[in-house]
Design an enzyme around this catalytic site. Structure first.
Site, PDB file in Angstrom:
ATOM      1  N   THR A 129       3.769  29.593 -57.719  1.00 32.32           N
ATOM      2  CA  THR A 129       3.341  29.192 -59.056  1.00 32.32           C
ATOM      3  C   THR A 129       3.133  30.436 -59.913  1.00 32.32           C
ATOM      4  O   THR A 129       2.911  31.536 -59.383  1.00 32.32           O
ATOM      5  CB  THR A 129       2.046  28.332 -58.987  1.00 32.32           C
ATOM      6  OG1 THR A 129       1.859  27.684 -60.239  1.00 32.32           O
ATOM      7  CG2 THR A 129       0.816  29.152 -58.665  1.00 32.32           C
ATOM      8  N   THR A 130       3.185  30.251 -61.207  1.00 29.63           N
ATOM      9  CA  THR A 130       3.006  31.376 -62.122  1.00 29.63           C
ATOM     10  C   THR A 130       1.554  31.835 -62.112  1.00 29.63           C
ATOM     11  O   THR A 130       0.640  31.010 -62.136  1.00 29.63           O
ATOM     12  CB  THR A 130       3.429  30.946 -63.538  1.00 29.63           C
ATOM     13  OG1 THR A 130       4.814  30.585 -63.482  1.00 29.63           O
ATOM     14  CG2 THR A 130       3.242  32.058 -64.550  1.00 29.63           C
ATOM     15  N   ARG A 186      -8.652   5.320 -67.501  1.00 29.97           N
ATOM     16  CA  ARG A 186      -9.421   6.483 -67.936  1.00 29.97           C
ATOM     17  C   ARG A 186      -9.044   6.783 -69.362  1.00 29.97           C
ATOM     18  O   ARG A 186      -7.871   6.894 -69.700  1.00 29.97           O
ATOM     19  CB  ARG A 186      -9.108   7.678 -67.051  1.00 29.97           C
ATOM     20  CG  ARG A 186      -9.519   7.379 -65.641  1.00 29.97           C
ATOM     21  CD  ARG A 186      -9.357   8.554 -64.721  1.00 29.97           C
ATOM     22  NE  ARG A 186     -10.253   8.303 -63.594  1.00 29.97           N
ATOM     23  CZ  ARG A 186     -10.861   9.238 -62.910  1.00 29.97           C
ATOM     24  NH1 ARG A 186     -10.695  10.495 -63.220  1.00 29.97           N
ATOM     25  NH2 ARG A 186     -11.662   8.936 -61.925  1.00 29.97           N
ATOM     26  N   SER A 190     -15.980  18.115 -41.867  1.00 25.58           N
ATOM     27  CA  SER A 190     -15.949  18.094 -43.326  1.00 25.58           C
ATOM     28  C   SER A 190     -16.961  17.073 -43.843  1.00 25.58           C
ATOM     29  O   SER A 190     -17.031  15.946 -43.337  1.00 25.58           O
ATOM     30  CB  SER A 190     -14.521  17.717 -43.755  1.00 25.58           C
ATOM     31  OG  SER A 190     -14.409  17.651 -45.145  1.00 25.58           O
ATOM     32  N   HIS A 201     -19.842  24.735 -58.241  1.00 28.51           N
ATOM     33  CA  HIS A 201     -20.885  24.377 -59.216  1.00 28.51           C
ATOM     34  C   HIS A 201     -22.129  25.261 -59.068  1.00 28.51           C
ATOM     35  O   HIS A 201     -23.203  24.887 -59.539  1.00 28.51           O
ATOM     36  CB  HIS A 201     -21.235  22.892 -59.098  1.00 28.51           C
ATOM     37  CG  HIS A 201     -20.076  22.036 -59.506  1.00 28.51           C
ATOM     38  ND1 HIS A 201     -19.816  21.704 -60.816  1.00 28.51           N
ATOM     39  CD2 HIS A 201     -19.063  21.505 -58.775  1.00 28.51           C
ATOM     40  CE1 HIS A 201     -18.705  20.987 -60.879  1.00 28.51           C
ATOM     41  NE2 HIS A 201     -18.223  20.854 -59.652  1.00 28.51           N
ATOM     42  N   LYS A 243     -16.183  27.046 -64.517  1.00 27.33           N
ATOM     43  CA  LYS A 243     -17.421  26.327 -64.806  1.00 27.33           C
ATOM     44  C   LYS A 243     -18.445  27.350 -65.317  1.00 27.33           C
ATOM     45  O   LYS A 243     -18.447  27.653 -66.505  1.00 27.33           O
ATOM     46  CB  LYS A 243     -17.838  25.526 -63.591  1.00 27.33           C
ATOM     47  CG  LYS A 243     -16.592  24.713 -63.091  1.00 27.33           C
ATOM     48  CD  LYS A 243     -16.833  23.482 -62.386  1.00 27.33           C
ATOM     49  CE  LYS A 243     -15.574  22.931 -61.719  1.00 27.33           C
ATOM     50  NZ  LYS A 243     -14.691  22.141 -62.574  1.00 27.33           N
TER      51      LYS A 243
HETATM   52  N1  PLP Z   1     -14.463  22.025 -55.946  1.00 29.18           N
HETATM   53  C1  PLP Z   1     -15.362  21.215 -56.513  1.00 29.18           C
HETATM   54  C2  PLP Z   1     -16.575  20.835 -55.742  1.00 29.18           C
HETATM   55  C3  PLP Z   1     -15.189  20.737 -57.824  1.00 29.18           C
HETATM   56  O1  PLP Z   1     -16.085  19.922 -58.382  1.00 29.18           O
HETATM   57  C4  PLP Z   1     -14.035  21.137 -58.543  1.00 29.18           C
HETATM   58  C5  PLP Z   1     -13.788  20.678 -59.918  1.00 29.18           C
HETATM   59  O2  PLP Z   1     -14.522  20.015 -60.558  1.00 29.18           O
HETATM   60  C6  PLP Z   1     -13.123  21.972 -57.900  1.00 29.18           C
HETATM   61  C7  PLP Z   1     -13.363  22.396 -56.611  1.00 29.18           C
HETATM   62  C8  PLP Z   1     -11.889  22.430 -58.618  1.00 29.18           C
HETATM   63  O3  PLP Z   1     -12.195  23.477 -59.498  1.00 29.18           O
HETATM   64  P1  PLP Z   1     -11.328  23.740 -60.800  1.00 29.18           P
HETATM   65  O4  PLP Z   1     -11.867  22.862 -61.872  1.00 29.18           O
HETATM   66  O5  PLP Z   1     -11.466  25.192 -61.071  1.00 29.18           O
HETATM   67  O6  PLP Z   1      -9.918  23.366 -60.443  1.00 29.18           O
END
Ligand code: PLP
Length: 403
Positions: free
Chosen positions: A277-278, A22, A137, A217, A248
């Site tokens: 975590t912080t 990558r 799932s 999304h 996003k």
């Molecule tokens: N859930 C889905 C479907 C995602 O596409 C993403 C990240 O792209 C996440 C959760 C994680 O979100 P974040 O980028 O806020 O960590």
């Protein structure tokens, strides 16, 4: 050579950018002028246009978001200073949680440092602490969902992507007395297709299953006040937990869940990714809060996004450039071969100053490589036309598959 160096040197060869590696393009998104970004490689500087950002609505540069962020830096400094439990909770965290609960019409919400940790941290508790739970799932669920379910140790059944008939078959075959949970995304992160929420909510109701809906999304972009696809379809109350991100549509960072108070309390009190975590910096929370509040009152960005996405879908269809789905703002153009996908992305950048990341395995399955195009509210109609022209030229030149 030491064993550990030998081990990782071999792996590093495999991860060379020419192979499966990558490569991270270094860009400086220009606040106030995004999708313009500064780009630098091998000493060459250029200005490029970004077409693969998840900052779909441009809220990362919105004046109200920037002002709120700056004001919080001046008032509270750079970091939060601790975990939520130990000195890291600012009043802004609480305000944002209240705002998100209200946005989704749920009793309570809980903030995490990212959407990833929200899925991981929430599912590990919600699935893990419901005795004898069986989870259904979607096969294409995001890595964070998969990890959360793994960490819960729960037993799973995987249903075919967005296939409600398959889901119904699996749920109906399960022991009726077992507690059940269905986990899915509304707008799929890579394919851009939208789940059949009404059918899935119907199945959940029929079999008494809890539902966990990832609207990462969708929040900000769909539904009244940006509350997501379930809200757009009048189904928000059919989904037990709605999960989202501030990273996003809301242009900042942080993840969250919204749902019944008892479930939120369980996660708040026992989720390791939440506790250990912080906390998010107050300034980030202030920016996120400003973005959520703004998008609850303004439809303009959502309308521009929809118009641009529709235009791009239409123009690509006219040119027979194949896309995985035309039902959302995520326009995933199917290349189907990793080196061609990278070449197409490189040519767009070199010749046209257009940045679209090639998405190869493991983010998608081998043979399903895509250019994941995200026309945003920050693009204009002419930008979309110019983009499609450039892409169509490269499509022709590389003899890529037609729809
Ligand atoms: N859930 C889905 C479907 C995602 O596409 C993403 C990240 O792209 C996440 C959760 C994680 O979100 P974040 O980028 O806020 O960590």
């Amino acid at each position: 050579m030491a064993h550990y160096l030998e081990c990782f040197s071999k792996q590093a060869m495999r991860f060379d950018p020419a192979g499966q590696g990558r490569e991270f393009l270094e860009i400086g998104r220009r606040a106030g002028r995004f999708p313009a970004a500064r780009y630098e490689r091998d000493g060459v500087r250029a200005e490029i246009s970004v077409w693969c950002s998840n900052d779909y609505l441009g809220m990362g540069q919105h004046p109200q978001v920037l002002a709120a962020t700056k004001a919080a830096v001046d008032e509270f400094g750079a970091g939060s200073g601790g975990s939520r439990n130990i000195g890291g909770t600012n009043h802004l965290h609480v305000l944002l949680e209240k705002e998100l609960a209200d946005l989704h019409g749920k009793e309570e919400a809980l903030l995490f440092t990212s959407g990833y940790t929200a899925n991981d941290g929430a599912l590990s508790v919600l699935a893990g602490r419901m005795e004898n739970c069986l989870v259904f799932s979607d096969e294409l669920n995001h890595a964070s969902i998969i990890d959360g379910l793994r960490h819960s140790g729960v037993e799973k059944r995987i249903f075919r992507h967005n296939d409600s008939a398959h889901l119904a078959e699996l749920v109906s075959a399960a022991d009726p007395d077992r507690p059940k949970m269905i986990v899915l995304e509304s707008v799929h992160s890579m394919a851009g297709d939208v789940a059949p929420l009404a059918e899935i909510a119907g199945i959940a109701k029929r079999y008494g299953a809890m539902t966990f809906l990832d609207e990462v999304h969708a929040v900000g972009m769909y539904g009244p006040q940006g509350a997501g696809v379930a809200a757009a379809e009048g189904l928000a109350q059919e989904f037990t937990v709605i999960m989202g991100t501030l990273a996003k549509g809301f242009g900042t960072t942080g993840g969250y869940i919204a749902g019944p108070a008892a479930l939120i309390a369980a996660v708040r009190n026992s989720s390791r990714p939440f506790i250990f975590t912080t906390a998010l910096p107050p300034a980030v929370v202030a920016g996120g809060l400003a973005a959520v509040r703004y998008l609850r009152t303004s439809d303009q960005e959502r309308e521009t996004l929809r118009r641009n996405a529709r235009l791009m879908h239409r123009l690509l269809k006219e040119r027979r450039v194949p896309v995985l789905s035309d039902s959302s703002h995520i326009v995933s153009v199917l290349v189907g071969e990793d080196s061609l996908c990278k070449t197409a992305s490189d040519l767009l950048l070199e010749r046209h100053g257009i940045y679209v990341q090639a998405i190869n395995a493991p983010s998608v399955r081998v043979g399903e490589e895509i250019l994941r195009v995200a026309p945003g509210a920050v693009h204009g109609g002419d930008d979309v036309r110019g983009f499609v022209e450039a892409l169509a030229g490269i499509w022709q030149e590389l003899r890529l598959p037609r729809s």
